[in-house]
Enzyme design. Sequence first.
Site, PDB file in Angstrom:
ATOM      1  N   GLU A 284       2.265   1.908  -3.516  1.00 36.53           N
ATOM      2  CA  GLU A 284       1.157   2.254  -4.314  1.00 36.53           C
ATOM      3  C   GLU A 284       1.101   3.842  -4.168  1.00 36.53           C
ATOM      4  OE1 GLU A 284      -3.199   3.701  -3.725  1.00 36.53           O
ATOM      5  OE2 GLU A 284      -3.162   1.712  -2.960  1.00 36.53           O
ATOM      6  N   HIS A 285       1.258   4.417  -3.233  1.00 39.34           N
ATOM      7  CA  HIS A 285       1.224   5.814  -2.679  1.00 39.34           C
ATOM      8  C   HIS A 285       2.456   6.624  -3.594  1.00 39.34           C
ATOM      9  CE1 HIS A 285      -1.727   6.862   0.543  1.00 39.34           C
ATOM     10  NE2 HIS A 285      -2.105   5.866   0.202  1.00 39.34           N
TER      11      HIS A 285
ATOM     12  N   HIS B  86       0.652  -1.189   0.109  1.00 35.30           N
ATOM     13  CA  HIS B  86      -0.290  -0.210  -0.110  1.00 35.30           C
ATOM     14  C   HIS B  86       0.917   1.125  -0.009  1.00 35.30           C
ATOM     15  CE1 HIS B  86      -2.296   3.212   2.299  1.00 35.30           C
ATOM     16  NE2 HIS B  86      -3.209   2.838   1.372  1.00 35.30           N
TER      17      HIS B  86
ATOM     18  N   GLU C 136      -4.493   7.458   7.313  1.00 37.33           N
ATOM     19  CA  GLU C 136      -5.440   6.514   6.600  1.00 37.33           C
ATOM     20  C   GLU C 136      -5.851   5.372   7.466  1.00 37.33           C
ATOM     21  OE1 GLU C 136      -5.578   4.234   2.088  1.00 37.33           O
ATOM     22  OE2 GLU C 136      -4.302   5.827   2.484  1.00 37.33           O
TER      23      GLU C 136
END
Length: 431
Positions: free
Chosen positions: A69-70, A66, A141
Amino acid sequence: MSDHLRAVLDCAGNQRYLLPSGLTVLVRPMPGYAAAHAIVAARFGSIDVHFRLGDQELTLPAGVAHYLEHKMFEDQEGDAFAKFARTGANANAFTSFDRTCYYFTATSQVEESLDVLLEMVTHPYFTPETVAKEQGIIAQEIKMYEDSPDWRLITELCQCLYHSHPIRSDIAGTCESIARITPGMLYDCCRAFYAPSNLVLAAAGNITAEQVLEACARAGLDQPAAAPAAQRIWADEPMTLVQTEKTLHMAVAKPCFGVGFKEEPLAPGDGRTEALYDLVLCCLCGGMSGLYRRLYDQGLVNPGFGGEVLRVDGCCCILFTGESDQPDTVRQLLLEEIERIRSQGVDREIFTLCKNEKYGQLVENLENVEDAASQMADFALLGQTVAQQIEMLAGLTAEDADRAMQGILRPERMAYVKILPGDAGAGTEEE
């Protein structure tokens, strides 16, 4: 480039190419549509935390896929989102347990947007400074997920069902785990999992195969490339449970509940069994089932109640979640319905209706640019095509469902999680 590449055309009208680099390309031209949607999917998700890369054995902290991904949206020139904004494209990405996907939708300058998409996934750029600055954003998040009762239910169920499989960990990781991420880890992951042969590019809508293949050529994906070096390593996972019941307190208006069943892992590429389990759930508690109607008519559940198959490498479980003022009653009625169907078989009329509904969803997705591209990519990651999925679904029978029911949804492999209204903190567990 397209002159010497031959498309494989399936009965759904989708074109498939395998480039010399190993990249799988899927295109569904849809003349008359205004928009085009393109997606790059990598076989790399939150569960890929232990693998070999060359002669190194690597173990990652939770949340790396994740985090990566950012960071893939940044390069030496700045932010890919700014580039997409200049082409007028709406872009985003997501990470799941077993994949990471980057996508955009555009009505003009599609070729330019394809260039941006392919550049960002094939040319990563990380520095200690850029990696560190993302920690605060992702920490927020993570806290958002912790405050989401729906997501907490899934996480807590997985932690009850699994001893060692990394599906126990939140996709985004924890604030502590992401603090250990370094540029070197991210580059290792790119070498291991972002090789072209581990990627799928799917596009649908107002776009042609020539446009897609020419963009791949501009990105150098028409040349041979090394295969991914990663060898995933999985710990042994027994079929026993960690915990059978758990109760949490959160700031929720209505109690939430989850019932999870641990099933035998499916073989890689076994989409048939997954589709069969999905049909069984539709017959058991889908909107056309007798159980759903009784629960809904009596006010025991809201329309969000339902079941899902969660299947990744080394893991398969069936989860039922929803909201109810009487979660224990719903659980008991669910278990009784499971045993009734196990004994009597699925209702043949309901099975046919559910099968037709699933078939209709597959066909309907072919007429929506976003769904068509995503569906092609999803099945390609499993080594299948949309046409094969439709053909496979057509071959499933009620007798197949009856046989499946004899081995799945066993009460001895069941975990039960409740979230009750209470302290608005991060969620406190009740012993």
